[in-house]
Scaffold this motif. Structure first.
Motif, short mmCIF file in Angstrom:
data_model
loop_
_atom_site.label_atom_id
_atom_site.label_comp_id
_atom_site.label_asym_id
_atom_site.label_seq_id
_atom_site.Cartn_x
_atom_site.Cartn_y
_atom_site.Cartn_z
N MET A 211 0.83 -1.21 0.00
CA MET A 211 0.00 0.00 0.00
C MET A 211 0.87 1.26 0.00
SD MET A 211 -2.98 -1.11 -0.25
CE MET A 211 -2.49 -2.59 -1.07
N ASP A 212 1.97 1.22 0.77
CA ASP A 212 2.88 2.37 0.79
C ASP A 212 3.46 2.60 -0.61
OD1 ASP A 212 2.38 2.41 3.45
OD2 ASP A 212 4.33 1.62 4.09
N ALA A 213 3.84 1.51 -1.26
CA ALA A 213 4.43 1.64 -2.60
C ALA A 213 3.38 2.21 -3.56
CB ALA A 213 4.91 0.28 -3.09
N MET A 214 2.16 1.72 -3.44
CA MET A 214 1.08 2.18 -4.32
C MET A 214 0.83 3.67 -4.13
SD MET A 214 -0.51 0.67 -6.63
CE MET A 214 -2.09 0.80 -7.39
N ASP A 215 0.84 4.13 -2.88
CA ASP A 215 0.64 5.57 -2.61
C ASP A 215 1.68 6.39 -3.35
OD1 ASP A 215 -1.55 5.36 -0.98
OD2 ASP A 215 -0.37 5.16 0.86
N ARG A 216 2.91 5.93 -3.27
CA ARG A 216 3.99 6.69 -3.90
C ARG A 216 3.88 6.65 -5.42
NH1 ARG A 216 8.22 8.50 -0.61
NH2 ARG A 216 9.72 8.22 -2.27
N ILE A 217 3.49 5.51 -5.94
CA ILE A 217 3.33 5.39 -7.40
C ILE A 217 2.18 6.28 -7.88
CG2 ILE A 217 2.62 3.76 -9.23
CD1 ILE A 217 5.50 3.34 -8.35
N LEU A 218 1.08 6.28 -7.13
CA LEU A 218 -0.08 7.08 -7.57
C LEU A 218 0.22 8.57 -7.54
CD1 LEU A 218 -2.95 4.96 -6.01
CD2 LEU A 218 -2.56 5.41 -8.43
N LEU A 219 1.05 8.99 -6.57
CA LEU A 219 1.48 10.39 -6.54
C LEU A 219 2.17 10.76 -7.86
CD1 LEU A 219 3.09 11.27 -3.09
CD2 LEU A 219 1.60 12.72 -4.49
N LEU A 220 3.05 9.85 -8.27
CA LEU A 220 3.77 10.08 -9.53
C LEU A 220 2.82 10.10 -10.72
CD1 LEU A 220 7.08 7.98 -9.52
CD2 LEU A 220 6.82 10.43 -9.86
N VAL A 221 1.87 9.15 -10.72
CA VAL A 221 0.91 9.08 -11.82
C VAL A 221 0.20 10.43 -11.97
CG1 VAL A 221 -1.29 8.02 -12.54
CG2 VAL A 221 0.57 6.59 -11.68
N ASP A 222 -0.20 11.01 -10.84
CA ASP A 222 -0.92 12.29 -10.89
C ASP A 222 0.00 13.41 -11.36
OD1 ASP A 222 -3.14 10.95 -10.06
OD2 ASP A 222 -2.94 11.50 -7.95
N GLU A 223 1.23 13.38 -10.88
CA GLU A 223 2.20 14.42 -11.32
C GLU A 223 2.45 14.30 -12.82
OE1 GLU A 223 5.77 15.43 -8.89
OE2 GLU A 223 4.94 13.92 -7.55
N LEU A 224 2.57 13.07 -13.29
CA LEU A 224 2.82 12.84 -14.72
C LEU A 224 1.64 13.37 -15.54
CD1 LEU A 224 4.42 9.28 -14.55
CD2 LEU A 224 5.53 11.35 -15.44
N GLU A 225 0.45 13.08 -15.06
CA GLU A 225 -0.74 13.53 -15.77
C GLU A 225 -0.76 15.06 -15.88
OE1 GLU A 225 -5.29 12.34 -15.06
OE2 GLU A 225 -3.80 10.74 -15.12
N SER A 226 -0.33 15.71 -14.80
CA SER A 226 -0.36 17.18 -14.81
C SER A 226 0.62 17.77 -15.82
CB SER A 226 -0.07 17.72 -13.41
OG SER A 226 1.30 17.51 -13.10
N ILE A 227 1.59 16.98 -16.27
CA ILE A 227 2.49 17.49 -17.31
C ILE A 227 2.21 16.80 -18.66
CG2 ILE A 227 4.36 18.27 -15.77
CD1 ILE A 227 5.84 15.63 -16.50
N GLY A 228 1.04 16.22 -18.75
CA GLY A 228 0.59 15.70 -20.05
C GLY A 228 1.09 14.31 -20.40
#
Ligand code: LLP
Length: 414
Positions: A211-228
């Motif tokens: 779950m901790d790993a998933m949280d960190r991955i999802l943070l990245l997913v959202d950041e990536l989305e914000s830069i297209g």
């Protein structure tokens, strides 16, 4: 369902007594239960049926063709780490378009073969690999589908040799570098960003590191989305543990539910790479007691399987339950169960309470994962035969190696 159990004092694999297997195929022999393999795959997938997902069996756990073929027929994809594993998947009838390719040292040849086969995704583990893959894909006239394997720096709380998600491991790209590397990947002409990947370790018995790993991955997913940069799948890796003795590994359904909850409303495919959880408890190693050596301090049961057949005890001090094929009335003793290999580290179990005579059969349990796949020919010992039991039928799925085959590629100098 327990595929291996006693019936009237005799140990069975499904409906076949182990003593019959020994008579027919000899020892040492790996024995698998088809039903246990099918059940494990279906149980893993069941909790995911309402979301877009792909379960990629980690081939390294057990690459025998018959096993890959059973999973392929159930719709599995495969997680591979070499060109050899890709060839096995294809030979076993697996679908290359459901293959993810992990590993820190992919060669150009392996990349080219995987591109030609049309795999689902490369899990890229470094910036140099990114460059190399871009070049190879360009030369092959293909676009390489990629994820970056992110090292989320979480502690999997497992044996250090099989923990892979900490900063100081060789695996994946550092969390802090991930964004800039994705940006760079997006600028490379022969790569197509598909997903994001992580795998934090093996034999995890607790959900929280996942779950901790998933949280960190999802943070990245959202950041990536914000830069297209849009991510189409998250590969959560493998790692769910099994019960070897008294562990209580996460239930597949709880794991799936927790993952789905983390995903919230995101419309992203989930990919998993379970190995051990699908095969570990579906396989056992049948071996015969050659000698009993009784001593003042220790009793030794010397069996015909050894560290070359099952390396886990020697390498990780791993525990595997050991049971006698025939239950006896005579008093038991504590035995060191050891093999014939010339190393003190060649043990299969310490202090096992067994009632044994020379010539008896014993079964080493939970040996379906990283058993045969890590076996070797050390001491010029042919690798064991492998048998698949299906109800009351036994199928040989890998013949015992012949001694001649072990030196067939060798020759003296003139
Ligand atoms: N994905 C990747 C990228 C991996 O490196 C591994 C295992 C898996 C998936 C599958 O992990 P599993 O679900 O089986 O835990 N030889 C050791 C285990 C080594 C695991 C290596 N990587 C053992 O016998 O315990």
């Amino acid at each position: 369902m327990n595929p291996f159990s006693y019936k009237n004092g005799e140990f069975f694999a499904e409906d076949v007594p182990f003593s019959d297997i020994s008579r027919q195929f000899g020892t040492p022999t790996y024995v698998y239960s088809k039903q246990a393999l099918v059940n494990a795959f279906q149980a893993f997938s069941a909790g995911l049926s309402d979301v877009d997902h792909l379960v990629c069996f980690a081939v390294k756990a057990n690459p025998t063709l018959a096993i890959l073929n059973i999973f392929a027929k159930l719709g599995a994809g495969f997680d591979i780490v070499s060109g050899g594993e890709l060839a096995r998947v294809i030979a076993a009838g697996g679908d290359p378009s459901k293959v993810v390719f992990s590993g820190v040292g992919k060669t150009s040849t392996e990349m080219r073969r995987a591109l030609e086969a049309g795999i689902f995704c490369f899990n890229v583990e470094s910036s140099s690999e990114l460059e190399r893959l871009n070049t190879v894909a360009g030369n092959t006239g293909k676009k390489a589908p990629i994820s970056l394997r992110i090292n989320p720096d979480v502690d999997a709380k497992t044996h250090p040799y099989i923990s892979t998600g900490l900063k100081n491991n060789k695996f994946g790209v550092a969390y802090e570098e991930a964004l800039s590397l994705y940006k760079h990947a997006a600028s490379l002409p022969n790569l197509s960003i598909q997903g994001i990947d992580c795998h934090i370790g093996s034999q995890l018995t607790d959900l929280s590191p996942f779950m901790d790993a998933m949280d960190r991955i999802l943070l990245l997913v959202d950041e990536l989305e914000s830069i297209g940069i849009n991510i189409h799948h998250i590969d959560a890796g493998g790692g769910i543990g099994i019960r070897y003795s008294d562990e209580t590994p996460p239930d597949f359904t709880d794991y799936a539910e927790a993952m789905k909850k983390k995903m919230a409303k995101r419309n992203i495919k989930l990919v998993f790479e379970p190995g051990r959880a699908l095969v570990g408890n579906a396989g056992a190693l049948l071996t015969q007691v050659e000698y009993l050596k009784l001593g003042e301090d220790k009793n030794f049961a010397i069996v015909d399987a050894a560290m070359n057949d099952l390396m886990r005890p020697a390498l990780y001090d791993a525990y595997h339950d050991i049971v006698a094929v025939k239950r006896k009335d005579k008093p038991s003793k504590l035995y060191e169960v050891v093999g014939p290999v010339c190393e003190s580290g060649d043990f299969l179990g310490h202090d096992r309470d067994l009632s044994l005579d020379e010539g008896d059969l014993v079964v080493i349990l939970s040996a379906g994962a990283y058993g045969m796949s890590m076996s070797s020919n050390y001491n010029t010992r042919p690798k064991a035969a492998e048998i698949m039991v299906d109800k009351n039928q036994c199928h040989i799925i890998r013949h015992r190696e012949s001694i001649e085959s072990l030196f067939a590629l060798e020759k003296p100098i003139p």
